[in-house]
Each structure stands twice: as structure tokens, then as C-alpha cells.
Design a protein around this motif. Structure first.
Motif, short mmCIF file in Angstrom:
data_model
loop_
_atom_site.label_atom_id
_atom_site.label_comp_id
_atom_site.label_asym_id
_atom_site.label_seq_id
_atom_site.Cartn_x
_atom_site.Cartn_y
_atom_site.Cartn_z
N CYS B 62 0.81 -1.22 0.00
CA CYS B 62 0.00 0.00 0.00
C CYS B 62 0.85 1.27 0.00
O CYS B 62 0.31 2.34 0.26
CB CYS B 62 -0.92 0.02 1.20
SG CYS B 62 -2.10 -1.31 1.18
N THR B 63 2.15 1.16 -0.20
CA THR B 63 3.08 2.29 -0.30
C THR B 63 3.32 3.01 1.03
O THR B 63 3.87 4.09 1.04
CB THR B 63 2.62 3.37 -1.32
OG1 THR B 63 1.55 4.13 -0.75
CG2 THR B 63 2.15 2.76 -2.62
N LEU B 64 2.91 2.40 2.14
CA LEU B 64 3.11 3.07 3.42
C LEU B 64 4.48 2.79 4.01
O LEU B 64 4.96 3.51 4.87
CB LEU B 64 2.05 2.63 4.43
CG LEU B 64 0.71 3.33 4.33
CD1 LEU B 64 -0.24 2.77 5.37
CD2 LEU B 64 0.86 4.82 4.51
N LEU B 65 5.09 1.70 3.57
CA LEU B 65 6.34 1.28 4.16
C LEU B 65 7.29 0.95 3.01
O LEU B 65 6.90 0.35 2.03
CB LEU B 65 6.08 0.02 5.00
CG LEU B 65 6.99 -0.30 6.16
CD1 LEU B 65 7.05 0.85 7.15
CD2 LEU B 65 6.47 -1.55 6.87
N ARG B 87 -1.72 4.08 -5.27
CA ARG B 87 -2.74 4.58 -4.34
C ARG B 87 -4.08 4.78 -5.01
O ARG B 87 -5.13 4.58 -4.40
CB ARG B 87 -2.27 5.89 -3.72
CG ARG B 87 -1.20 5.68 -2.67
CD ARG B 87 -0.67 6.99 -2.13
NE ARG B 87 0.60 6.76 -1.45
CZ ARG B 87 1.55 7.66 -1.34
NH1 ARG B 87 1.40 8.86 -1.84
NH2 ARG B 87 2.67 7.37 -0.72
N ILE B 92 -8.23 0.25 0.88
CA ILE B 92 -7.64 -0.45 2.02
C ILE B 92 -8.55 -0.36 3.24
O ILE B 92 -9.09 0.69 3.54
CB ILE B 92 -6.28 0.18 2.43
CG1 ILE B 92 -5.38 0.34 1.21
CG2 ILE B 92 -5.58 -0.70 3.45
CD1 ILE B 92 -4.47 1.51 1.35
N PHE B 94 -7.75 -1.02 6.99
CA PHE B 94 -6.64 -1.34 7.89
C PHE B 94 -7.10 -2.20 9.05
O PHE B 94 -8.28 -2.26 9.38
CB PHE B 94 -6.04 -0.05 8.46
CG PHE B 94 -5.40 0.82 7.42
CD1 PHE B 94 -4.18 0.48 6.89
CD2 PHE B 94 -6.03 1.97 6.98
CE1 PHE B 94 -3.59 1.27 5.93
CE2 PHE B 94 -5.45 2.78 6.02
CZ PHE B 94 -4.22 2.42 5.49
N ASP B 96 -6.31 -1.68 12.23
CA ASP B 96 -6.79 -0.79 13.28
C ASP B 96 -7.74 0.22 12.65
O ASP B 96 -7.58 0.59 11.50
CB ASP B 96 -5.61 -0.05 13.92
CG ASP B 96 -4.63 -1.02 14.55
OD1 ASP B 96 -5.08 -1.90 15.28
OD2 ASP B 96 -3.42 -0.90 14.27
N PRO B 97 -8.71 0.68 13.43
CA PRO B 97 -9.67 1.64 12.87
C PRO B 97 -8.98 2.87 12.30
O PRO B 97 -7.98 3.32 12.85
CB PRO B 97 -10.54 2.02 14.07
CG PRO B 97 -10.26 1.03 15.12
CD PRO B 97 -8.97 0.37 14.82
N SER B 98 -9.48 3.39 11.21
CA SER B 98 -8.88 4.59 10.62
C SER B 98 -9.97 5.54 10.17
O SER B 98 -9.83 6.21 9.16
CB SER B 98 -7.97 4.21 9.44
OG SER B 98 -8.74 3.65 8.42
N ASP B 100 -12.50 8.88 11.17
CA ASP B 100 -12.48 10.05 12.05
C ASP B 100 -13.76 10.01 12.87
O ASP B 100 -14.85 10.20 12.35
CB ASP B 100 -12.40 11.33 11.23
CG ASP B 100 -12.22 12.55 12.12
OD1 ASP B 100 -12.57 12.47 13.31
OD2 ASP B 100 -11.73 13.58 11.61
N ARG B 159 -16.13 2.63 2.70
CA ARG B 159 -15.24 3.72 2.31
C ARG B 159 -14.15 3.24 1.36
O ARG B 159 -13.81 3.90 0.40
CB ARG B 159 -14.61 4.33 3.57
CG ARG B 159 -13.82 5.59 3.30
CD ARG B 159 -13.21 6.14 4.56
NE ARG B 159 -12.20 5.22 5.09
CZ ARG B 159 -11.49 5.46 6.19
NH1 ARG B 159 -11.68 6.57 6.87
NH2 ARG B 159 -10.61 4.59 6.62
#
Lengths: 262, 349
Positions: B62-65, B87, B92, B94, B96-98, B100, B159
Motif C-alpha cells: 500500500c506504499t506506506l512502508l 494509491r 484499504i 486497515f 486498526d480503525p482509521s 475520524d 469507504r
């Protein structure tokens, strides 16, 4: 991915909506400066006969500290806005933004403008309240020009320190840690800004500290706009140049550090 | 339709292509030389215990790391050199909740639609359609902080689909949810894959989830893929169903006779009876009973064990998937954060 005003607006809008939902935050951000304003403005006002050459017309102490208090309000409001990055990281929302096809620069600008907006609003509210306790404005340039320049300076202070906060937030993981570091920075920055006392009354070594403090140039610039040139320490042009340069620096650094964040 | 060579490459490329991927967190190999391909339209599962390297792999895709070594491509785009194209192609959810929590469900969706440049004219109907699919339409104007865990998850899935992603990444999509909600989410995922043709890459440490959803499964342990095939073939690799007959005593002749029963692969005498590995337990058991009766055997009880992915997991890794409990997971999480912090500043996008 290019920097896009639409993306900046989207990210700013989220900050704005969050701010409107937590009025407590907005009110709390006013509490401290208000306390200073009332305490110092009304009590110290009776201790001092006024600032300036006694032979000429002097400025009341509460008028003298008004630009300082406004600058302080904007400083606090903006520098602590960096915590939003830590908050988003902690609650996972940062990942949602980071995997979106949006440039990192747009993210930083959106966040910075979001933090700056609330800081500027707080600053304006404090400015309004200062007139209630009797602060007077005696600019010796055109009133509209003074008002315009005051807005420019306020925006520059907000942008400079919101970016400084963001820069720190990219490096600090915990909210407690961030708050500690910010408090450590903010207090000397504030006391060495010339907000409470004219810089030429300070001992030389403190004057040095004041002259290397970017906030001093913001306070001095506002003093030109509120109290007139006689009360200020440096030419207005110099204040503006140094402040703008510092804003550019923190904005650049915060973007670089944000891009490096994994 | 395909004007440039670039476009053509993208069309022929698999949905995901990973070659010799390595992520080294200061000496700890979270991902250690992983290679696999996911075809377009597949539901591909990454199965492994907590801390096996699943999330790290997803983060790199996912290009995050930034990976230490190796290549990862999504939809024909390189995850490190073309992060923006990647992207735009992926959705995605995740681990953990992401979301808002201070915004409403609708606002979360709207914010996402704006960031992903969904056409302004279709934003509203698209959001409402997806919220309807995940049964959140009536709660769309409530703040997300009032949602239950399952509702937040559903919102995140909706989402993730908003911008019509080519590949949907789901990192432990049903972690910590109740069985009913899990089944709901499985149904959404299956539906998406079948009706919208979305390629799905999911990680899980639930055996039943992988079995239920995935066309192919890679079993990952300690950063390495230890098995990769369809769930059926993986299970077949164990040899068959295991039947345990509780019998008081048994003669050699009887064992020989049972070995001759159709569908029986092997018969092993044990202290308390016989262990038979058979082709298809449900069909073979009556035949076994007939033979046993003919030889005068009294079967006291019978148990049938159909192999599960859990058995494969134990066979391939030598330990059970649930060995590491919640503590282990939390430890890994905090380690993960620690690594993130330490690896910060070493570049990225």
C-alpha cells in the motif's frame, strides 16, 4: 502527485468541522490569554505611568501589551495544533490520508491552514476583548493599512508556528511528550518576545535572546500597527522580512520532515 | 483504448506481483523473502499468526512502508516508484480503525471521495448506495464515535470501495467482531468480488475465514511463505480425513480387512483403538462398520476429523496458529510502533 488546492481545501475543511464540533477547544484556547490580559492589563496598568517618553504622549500599559497578548494567543493556538498529527496517528486516521493519492505537501498545507485558522480566530477574539478593558489603538500609519498589516502579521505568526508544531509532531509519538516539548519552547519564546516589556529595558544578555526569537519580530510588527512606531523597537519592514523568512523556513522544514515520516 | 505501452503493461500484469520482498526492522526480519502473484479477480488470503509479517507486507504493497529489498507491484505499478498510481488503484481497510470519530459516517465517506477525486456528480448517490449496502444508511448523519465496532468496520469497508478500487486490501477485516457481523462482512466481500469483480487481498489469522472466502491461500509464518495453494489442495495434502475407532480388541486379520476397504489409505493400531486415514470420512465410515461387523468387532465409538487449515498450519509451521494470544499481539503492536519510530527518517514517500 501535484500540490492541489482542492486537496488542501478538503483537509482544511475536516479540521474546520472538527473545530466547530469541539467549541470547548476554542473557548479553552482563549482562557489563558484572557487571564493574562485581565491580570496584567488591569493590575499592572495601575503600576506603570505609561510607556514612552514622558515628555510626549505615553501609551497605557494595557494598550502596550495588547499586541503581545494577541501574538501569544496566535502562538499558543497554532503551535499546539501540531498535536492533530499525533492524534490522527494515534487514532489511525493518518493512514487514511497517507494512502490517499494526495501529495504530502497538500496534506501539510491543509493541516497548517486548519490550525492557523483557529489560532487567527482566537487572536481576533482577544483583540476584540482587549478594547473592552480599555486598550487603545494609536497607529501612526493609515488605520486601514495598519489593520491590513496586522492581519498579515497575524497570519504569518500563525503559519510559522503551526508549521513548527507540525515539524515536531512528525518526530514525537506521544501527545504528552509533544505537550511537554511545546511548553518548554513556548514559555521562553513568549517571555523573550517583548510582549510585556520594551526590549531596551532588558539587560543585554536577555536582549540577545529576544533578538534571536522570531516571535519578537511578530510582536514588534503588531506594535507598529497598534501602538505606533514610537513604541516599536525595529523598523516595520525589518519585522516583516524576518517574520516572513521564518515562516518560509518552518513551512519548508515541516514539509520535508512530514515526507520522511513512514 | 490503450494508447501507451504503459497502459498495456498494466493490462497484462497480475493484480499483485511480489518478488523476494524483504523488510528488515533493524535486524528483525518482519518479511523475509516473500514472493507470490495474485491474479485479477482473485480472492487471495494471507494466513498466519499475529506477528507473521502480514501487516508489514500489506503496508509495503500500500506504499506506506519502504521495503528493504525486493519488488512489489500492484496493478502493474511499482509500489515504491509509482506510489500515486498504486494509491489510486487500491482500497484499504486497515487492521486498526482509521475513521475520524468526530465526523459523521457520511462525512467520512465524503472526505474520502474528495481525496480520491470521485466525480462530484456521483459522490452523493455512490456514498448512499454503499452505506445502504453495509446497512448504515439510517446512521449516516451520526458521529462515528457513536458507532459499534462492527459498524465502524462496515463503514471502513464501504469507504474502501468508494473510488472503485481495482484491488481491495483487507487487513484482518473481522478481527474482534461477533460471529454474526463476521458472516455479514464475509457476504459483502464475496458479493463485491463476484458482482463488482474487485480483486481482494486479505490477511487473517482465522482459519474459517480464509477457508470461507479465499480462492487461494498463502500461509505465512515468521516472515516466510510456507505453503501456497487453494484451500482444497492444501487440505488434500494432508492425505484425507482421519477416523478414530474406539475398539476393545482387534486381530491382525481384521486390520488387514479394513485396509482393503475402498477409500481407506492407512490403518494404524493405537492403544485405545484404530486410526484410519480415509478418502472421504462420511462415505467410508459405513463401509468400515460393515467390515468391522463381519469380523465380529464391537465399535464403541467413532470420531471423524476432517482436516482444517489449522491442521495444515500445524503441519507446515510445527505450531498452532493460536499459540500466541492477545498478549503476543499487543507486544508485537508496541514493537511495531517502536520500529516505525526508529525507521522514521530513512526515506519514504
Amino acid at each position: 502527485m501535484r500540490v492541489s488546492s482542492a486537496d488542501i481545501y478538503t483537509i482544511w475543511l475536516r479540521e474546520w468541522k472538527r473545530l466547530l464540533r469541539s467549541r470547548v477547544r476554542l473557548i479553552m484556547s482563549l482562557a489563558q490569554p484572557l487571564l493574562w490580559l485581565i491580570l496584567f492589563g488591569t493590575v499592572f496598568d495601575r503600576m506603570f505611568s505609561g510607556i514612552g517618553d514622558p515628555a510626549e504622549e505615553t501609551i497605557s500599559y494595557k494598550s502596550f501589551i495588547t499586541p503581545g497578548i494577541v501574538a501569544m494567543t496566535v502562538l499558543f493556538g497554532s503551535i499546539f495544533a501540531g498535536i492533530g498529527i499525533i492524534f490522527d496517528r494515534e487514532f489511525g486516521f493518518l493512514k487514511e490520508i497517507m494512502v490517499a493519492p494526495v501529495s504530502r505537501t497538500s496534506i501539510v498545507w491543509g493541516k497548517a491552514l486548519g490550525g492557523a485558522t483557529s489560532a487567527i480566530i482566537s487572536g481576533l477574539v482577544i483583540l476584540g476583548l482587549s478594547t473592552l478593558i480599555g486598550a487603545e489603538f494609536t497607529p501612526d500609519i493609515n488605520v486601514f493599512l495598519a489593520a491590513f498589516l496586522a492581519v498579515v502579521i497575524t497570519v504569518l505568526i500563525a503559519l510559522a508556528y503551526v508549521n513548527l508544531g507540525i515539524a515536531f509532531a512528525t518526530r514525537i509519538d506521544s501527545m504528552e511528550g509533544f505537550q511537554m516539548v511545546m511548553n518548554l519552547l513556548v514559555m521562553p519564546m513568549f517571555f523573550l518576545s517583548g510582549a510585556f516589556y520594551p526590549v531596551d529595558l532588558m539587560p543585554t544578555w536577555l536582549q540577545v535572546g529576544t533578538y534571536v526569537n522570531p516571535l519578537f519580530y511578530g510582536v514588534d510588527g503588531l506594535r507598529h500597527c497598534f501602538n505606533g512606531t514610537a513604541a516599536a523597537a525595529l523598523p516595520l519592514g525589518l519585522d516583516l522580512v524576518v517574520l516572513a523568512g521564518f515562516t518560509l523556513l518552518t513551512a519548508t522544514v515541516s514539509i520535508i520532515l512530514f515526507k520522511r515520516m513512514e | 483504448m490503450a494508447p501507451a505501452g504503459m497502459e498495456k503493461d498494466t493490462m497484462n500484469a497480475p493484480a499483485i506481483l511480489v518478488r523476494d520482498l524483504v523488510k528488515d526492522f533493524d535486524g528483525i526480519m518482519a518479511v523475509d523473502g516473500v514472493s507470490f502473484e495474485v491474479g485479477k479477480g482473485e480472492v487471495f488470503g494471507f494466513l498466519g499468526p499475529n506477528g507473521a509479517g502480514k501487516t508489514t507486507t500489506i503496508s509495503m504493497l500500500c506504499t506506506l512502508l519502504r521495503p528493504t529489498k525486493g519488488t512489489a507491484q500492484v496493478w502493474g505499478y511499482d509500489a515504491f516508484h509509482q506510489p500515486d498510481q498504486v494509491r489510486s488503484s487500491i482500497g484499504i481497510v486497515f487492521q486498526d480503525p482509521s475513521v475520524d470519530e468526530e465526523l459523521t459516517g457520511y462525512e467520512n465517506m465524503w472526505f474520502h471521495a474528495r481525496l480520491y477525486k470521485v466525480d462530484k456528480n456521483v459522490i452523493d448517490p455512490r456514498i448512499n448506495g454503499l452505506l445502504e449496502m453495509v446497512e448504515l444508511l439510517d446512521r449516516k448523519d451520526d458521529l462515528v464515535k457513536t458507532y459499534s465496532g462492527g459498524m465502524k468496520r462496515r463503514l471502513e469497508i464501504a469507504r474502501g470501495l468508494l473510488h472503485h478500487p481495482k484491488v481491495l486490501f483487507l487487513d484482518e477485516p473481522t478481527l474482534g467482531l461477533d460471529p454474526q457481523t463476521r458472516r455479514h462482512i464475509w457476504a459483502y466481500i464475496r458479493n463485491l468480488n463476484q458482482k463488482e469483480g474487485v480483486t481482494v487481498f486479505l490477511t487473517t489469522h482465522y482459519m474459517d475465514e480464509a477457508d470461507e472466502l479465499c480462492g487461494r491461500i498463502a500461509i505465512i509464518d515468521k516472515g516466510k511463505i510456507v505453503a501456497l495453494d487453494t484451500p482444497e489442495k492444501l487440505k488434500a495434502s494432508l492425505g484425507g480425513d482421519v477416523v478414530h475407532l474406539a475398539i476393545a480388541e482387534c486381530t491382525e486379520g481384521c486390520i488387514e480387512a479394513l485396509r482393503g476397504v475402498q477409500g481407506v489409505h492407512s490403518v494404524e493400531p493405537k492403544e485405545d483403538g484404530l486410526i484410519l486415514v480415509v478418502e472421504e470420512g462420511a462415505v467410508t465410515i459405513p463401509l468400515i462398520f460393515d467390515t468391522a461387523k463381519d469380523h465380529g468387532l464391537v465399535v464403541q465409538s467413532v470420531t471423524l476429523k476432517v482436516p482444517t487449515l489449522e491442521d495444515i498450519f500445524i503441519k507446515t509451521t510445527g505450531h498452532g496458529i493460536r499459540d500466541e494470544k492477545v498478549e503476543g499481539r499487543d507486544q508485537f503492536r508496541s514493537k511495531g510502533r517502536h520500529y516505525m519510530k526508529r525507521s522514521r527518517g530513512k526515506g519514504g514517500h
